[in-house]
Design a protein around this motif. Structure first.
Motif, mmCIF file in Angstrom:
data_model
loop_
_atom_site.group_PDB
_atom_site.id
_atom_site.type_symbol
_atom_site.label_atom_id
_atom_site.label_comp_id
_atom_site.label_asym_id
_atom_site.label_seq_id
_atom_site.Cartn_x
_atom_site.Cartn_y
_atom_site.Cartn_z
ATOM 1 N N LEU A 110 0.818 -0.957 0.267
ATOM 2 C CA LEU A 110 -0.060 0.060 0.003
ATOM 3 C C LEU A 110 1.184 1.022 0.145
ATOM 4 O O LEU A 110 1.935 1.535 -0.832
ATOM 5 C CB LEU A 110 -0.762 0.170 1.247
ATOM 6 C CG LEU A 110 -1.946 -1.111 1.291
ATOM 7 C CD1 LEU A 110 -3.156 -1.096 2.640
ATOM 8 C CD2 LEU A 110 -3.147 -1.243 0.394
ATOM 9 N N LEU A 111 0.939 2.206 1.249
ATOM 10 C CA LEU A 111 1.551 3.334 1.015
ATOM 11 C C LEU A 111 2.913 3.142 2.198
ATOM 12 O O LEU A 111 3.873 3.813 1.701
ATOM 13 C CB LEU A 111 0.810 4.194 0.997
ATOM 14 C CG LEU A 111 -0.596 4.801 1.125
ATOM 15 C CD1 LEU A 111 -1.580 6.375 1.415
ATOM 16 C CD2 LEU A 111 -0.100 4.917 -0.392
ATOM 17 N N LYS A 112 2.858 1.945 2.268
ATOM 18 C CA LYS A 112 4.733 1.141 3.028
ATOM 19 C C LYS A 112 5.349 1.231 2.166
ATOM 20 O O LYS A 112 5.647 0.245 1.470
ATOM 21 C CB LYS A 112 4.121 0.690 4.362
ATOM 22 C CG LYS A 112 5.208 1.020 5.236
ATOM 23 C CD LYS A 112 4.652 0.099 6.106
ATOM 24 C CE LYS A 112 5.854 0.461 7.610
ATOM 25 N NZ LYS A 112 5.917 2.096 8.029
ATOM 26 N N PRO A 113 6.595 1.678 2.100
ATOM 27 C CA PRO A 113 8.149 1.558 1.549
ATOM 28 C C PRO A 113 8.832 0.276 2.005
ATOM 29 O O PRO A 113 8.671 0.653 2.935
ATOM 30 C CB PRO A 113 8.828 2.708 1.162
ATOM 31 C CG PRO A 113 8.041 3.465 2.063
ATOM 32 C CD PRO A 113 6.902 3.190 2.856
ATOM 33 N N MET A 114 8.866 -0.457 1.355
ATOM 34 C CA MET A 114 9.531 -1.724 1.294
ATOM 35 C C MET A 114 10.936 -2.090 0.966
ATOM 36 O O MET A 114 10.823 -1.805 -0.036
ATOM 37 C CB MET A 114 8.306 -2.742 2.214
ATOM 38 C CG MET A 114 7.140 -3.142 2.589
ATOM 39 S SD MET A 114 7.521 -3.002 3.879
ATOM 40 C CE MET A 114 6.133 -4.443 4.137
ATOM 41 N N LEU A 115 11.552 -2.885 1.411
ATOM 42 C CA LEU A 115 12.479 -2.767 0.665
ATOM 43 C C LEU A 115 12.982 -4.523 0.360
ATOM 44 O O LEU A 115 12.721 -5.068 1.463
ATOM 45 C CB LEU A 115 14.150 -2.938 0.611
ATOM 46 C CG LEU A 115 14.646 -1.576 0.991
ATOM 47 C CD1 LEU A 115 15.872 -1.266 1.737
ATOM 48 C CD2 LEU A 115 14.938 -1.132 -1.306
ATOM 49 N N LEU A 116 13.139 -5.582 -0.523
ATOM 50 C CA LEU A 116 13.183 -6.814 -1.508
ATOM 51 C C LEU A 116 14.442 -6.801 -1.513
ATOM 52 O O LEU A 116 14.900 -6.584 -2.137
ATOM 53 C CB LEU A 116 12.027 -7.128 -2.375
ATOM 54 C CG LEU A 116 11.944 -9.258 -2.767
ATOM 55 C CD1 LEU A 116 10.584 -8.940 -2.078
ATOM 56 C CD2 LEU A 116 11.956 -9.103 -4.125
ATOM 57 N N ILE A 117 15.191 -7.492 -0.910
ATOM 58 C CA ILE A 117 16.315 -8.283 -0.670
ATOM 59 C C ILE A 117 15.896 -9.197 -1.475
ATOM 60 O O ILE A 117 15.929 -10.377 -2.087
ATOM 61 C CB ILE A 117 17.254 -8.342 1.182
ATOM 62 C CG1 ILE A 117 16.876 -8.029 1.507
ATOM 63 C CG2 ILE A 117 18.768 -8.814 0.897
ATOM 64 C CD1 ILE A 117 17.041 -6.304 2.112
ATOM 65 N N LEU A 118 17.222 -9.700 -2.337
ATOM 66 C CA LEU A 118 18.029 -9.540 -4.076
ATOM 67 C C LEU A 118 18.996 -11.013 -4.038
ATOM 68 O O LEU A 118 18.752 -12.245 -4.964
ATOM 69 C CB LEU A 118 17.250 -8.935 -4.731
ATOM 70 C CG LEU A 118 16.586 -8.152 -5.606
ATOM 71 C CD1 LEU A 118 17.431 -6.968 -5.986
ATOM 72 C CD2 LEU A 118 15.331 -8.900 -6.239
ATOM 73 N N ASP A 119 20.012 -10.924 -2.818
ATOM 74 C CA ASP A 119 21.064 -11.958 -3.686
ATOM 75 C C ASP A 119 21.262 -12.455 -2.062
ATOM 76 O O ASP A 119 21.038 -11.866 -1.106
ATOM 77 C CB ASP A 119 22.024 -10.856 -4.006
ATOM 78 C CG ASP A 119 22.748 -10.235 -2.824
ATOM 79 O OD1 ASP A 119 24.271 -10.393 -2.190
ATOM 80 O OD2 ASP A 119 22.432 -8.422 -3.077
ATOM 81 N N LEU A 120 21.576 -13.555 -2.072
ATOM 82 C CA LEU A 120 22.170 -14.074 -0.445
ATOM 83 C C LEU A 120 23.324 -13.972 -0.236
ATOM 84 O O LEU A 120 23.422 -13.899 1.279
ATOM 85 C CB LEU A 120 22.678 -15.718 -0.871
ATOM 86 C CG LEU A 120 21.266 -15.778 -2.491
ATOM 87 C CD1 LEU A 120 22.287 -18.144 -2.136
ATOM 88 C CD2 LEU A 120 20.155 -16.069 -1.589
ATOM 89 N N GLU A 121 23.866 -12.583 -0.635
ATOM 90 C CA GLU A 121 25.198 -12.103 0.199
ATOM 91 C C GLU A 121 24.346 -11.033 1.398
ATOM 92 O O GLU A 121 25.152 -11.613 2.691
ATOM 93 C CB GLU A 121 26.256 -12.164 -0.310
ATOM 94 C CG GLU A 121 27.397 -11.936 0.055
ATOM 95 C CD GLU A 121 28.598 -11.016 -0.564
ATOM 96 O OE1 GLU A 121 28.577 -11.145 -2.226
ATOM 97 O OE2 GLU A 121 29.239 -10.961 -0.123
#
Ligand code: HEM
Length: 505
Positions: free
Chosen positions: A78-89
């Motif tokens: 919705l309006l909440k900014p989130m970060l999706l982590i993409l790498d295993l390191e």
């Protein structure tokens, strides 16, 4: 001013304010110059989630689109900014190496007005650390092995009642697997954590059973829960609560009665269990002043975390596992052969060694946790500005991070043919080659699942009981293919799983 012009200006003012707030909120990643998926107003990236799509689908789509381009990508719940982590390191740094900057989840809890929220899963900051230290001092991970006899007592009742039920139906019947395994798990919880014996195959509608299924308050509203997640201090100020006061009172009274029984009437259980562990801790801590003793309220929270964190996750895993085995009889037969061979080697005595030797059954369980990951993502809150090592990327204090475990478990880079249920994915030769972080059904680091070993034991014991004596095949009521319940954050089958159960010699 006349009514209509006033109404017009009020509506116009409100609409302009909303438009402004939405634009500011959904412009966060752009202003910070972070790679992000363009949001759709006003849903961010959650359009259709809860009805047409499961949250794990959205995360997988973003993960597949951006992985390899940066360590993380921005999106909006919705309006909440989130970060999706993409790498295993980066995952390794966040969960393990630099976990001190990411110790919180940022979930809502309210110790004063919502007693059941005083559990390890929901709490953060000093509240969590305080409880975590107390529980760690009990060394309960090491003591879980001592609880196998208590678990086997539950298994014995379950096994006897099921045998009676199947025998009554001429050794073959169509059965609701979801209900069956959920009942087994509720019996484990009621017996080991609440000191209350159960027999769910015979008696399903006990008060404990009902409370395990209805602890969320009746007028629960997802939007209000979302607001509480975004503005926890405000939610605490208005005394927002999520759990039903009836369930809260029921679990509190049950624990307090059972503790009294054990502490003052000295009624020790025949088998060592979690309740006894918590009970004993109060004697130890009276002597050892370093750790203050667990109070009744904290014990209720711990016992409740078995229901909150452990019930649906274990039940869904067991149900999905039996569903997959019913569709692939050769895998089921191989598992049954292994169970029978290992048990006969140990004179039919189900114990810790037997569980250790069931290598193929564990591969099957892991493959289920991979394909049907019950918790499809892990959540962390950045508690201090943090620069990812060897990069120019900065995580800011207050950023919510999502680690998309289910998407990683379906990444062909780590699992060949990821949509196929194949226990060979967890053959030791394959597992050894896989990087750390590519299989995280229980999370990793200080906030990983505290009951991983216990949960595995509980599920293996159930599978041994069922597969040793029964064969499972699809029936007319089996929904194929399996779909998930979009209204849940967890990956849980939408429909109950029905299978034919047949006694086998
Ligand atoms: C199939 C079974 C289970 C799965 C897949 C599972 C998975 C998880 C996951 C993914 C987390 C979050 C980890 C993280 O954020 O890094 C978690 C946390 C937790 N789990 Fe489990 N779990 C299972 C069963 C259980 C059971 C039976 C219990 C009973 C006590 C339990 C108690 C907890 C608690 C208390 C936490 C919070 C730990 C903390 O934050 O300190 N889980 N679990």
């Amino acid at each position: 001013m006349d009514f209509f012009p006033r109404l017009f200006w009020t509506l116009f003012g409100t609409a302009s304010l909303c438009y402004f707030v939405i634009n500011v909120a959904l412009g966060y990643w752009k202003r910070r110059g972070i790679l992000h998926e363009k949001p759709k107003k006003p849903w961010g990236h959650l359009k259709g989630v809860g009805r047409k799509r499961h949250i794990s689908e959205v995360l997988q789509t973003i993960y597949n689109k951006y992985k390899g381009q940066a360590p993380f990508v921005g999106f909006y719940a919705l309006l909440k900014p989130m970060l999706l982590i993409l790498d295993l390191e980066s995952i390794h740094y966040i969960l393990l190496k630099d976990s001190k900057y990411f110790m919180d989840r940022g979930l809502y809890y309210n110790i004063q007005d919502d007693y059941l929220s005083q559990n390890q899963l929901q709490m953060d900051g000093p509240d969590w650390q305080h409880l975590h230290l107390k529980l760690k001092s009990l060394q309960w991970q090491e003591k879980i092995q001592n609880m196998l006899p208590a678990l086997l007592k539950v298994q014995q009742t379950f096994s006897n009642s099921l045998r009676e039920k199947v025998t009554k139906s001429q050794n073959k019947l169509n059965i609701n697997i979801t209900e069956l395994v959920e009942g087994y798990n509720i019996d484990c919880i009621s017996s080991l954590a609440f000191g209350l014996e159960g027999d769910s195959v015979r008696y399903r509608n006990t008060q404990f059973h009902t409370m395990c299924k209805s602890y969320i308050k009746s007028n629960f509203n997802v939007f209000k829960a979302y607001l509480a997640f975004c503005f926890p201090s405000l939610a605490r100020l208005v005394q927002y609560y999520m759990y039903s006061p009836k369930a809260s009172q029921y679990f509190q009274k049950l624990i307090s009665d059972k503790l009294n029984e054990r502490e003052y009437q000295h009624t020790q259980p025949l088998q060592y269990d979690f309740l006894q562990l918590w009970c004993d801790s109060r004697k130890i801590s009276q002597r050892n002043q370093i750790f203050k003793k667990l109070d009744n309220q904290e014990i209720v929270g711990q016992a409740f975390s078995f229901i909150l964190a452990g019930l649906e996750s274990s039940s869904s895993t067991l149900a999905c596992c039996l569903y997959e085995l019913a569709l692939q009889p050769e895998i089921q037969d191989k598992a049954r052969r292994e169970i029978r061979e290992v048990l006969s080697k140990h004179k039919d005595n189900l114990n810790e060694t037997v569980l250790k030797e069931l290598v193929y059954l564990k591969q099957i369980l892991n493959e289920t946790l991979r394909k049907h990951t019950p918790y499809p993502f892990l959540l962390r809150l950045t508690t201090k500005d943090y620069e990812l090592p060897d990069s120019v990327f900065m995580l800011r204090e207050g950023n919510h991070l999502i680690i998309p475990t289910s998407a990683i478990h379906h990444d062909a880079m780590y699992y060949s043919n990821p949509d196929k249920f194949d226990p060979e994915h967890f053959h030791s030769k394959q597992s050894e080659k896989r990087p750390v972080g590519a299989f995280l059904p229980y999370g990793m680091g200080p906030r990983a699942c505290v009951a991983q070993h216990f949960a595995q034991q509980q599920m293996l014991v159930c599978l041994v009981t069922l597969l040793q004596h029964y064969e499972f095949t699809p029936c007319a009521e089996t929904t194929i293919p399996l779909t998930y319940d979009n209204s849940k954050l967890m990956k849980k089958p939408k429909n109950d799983i029905w299978l034919t159960i047949t006694s086998v010699r």
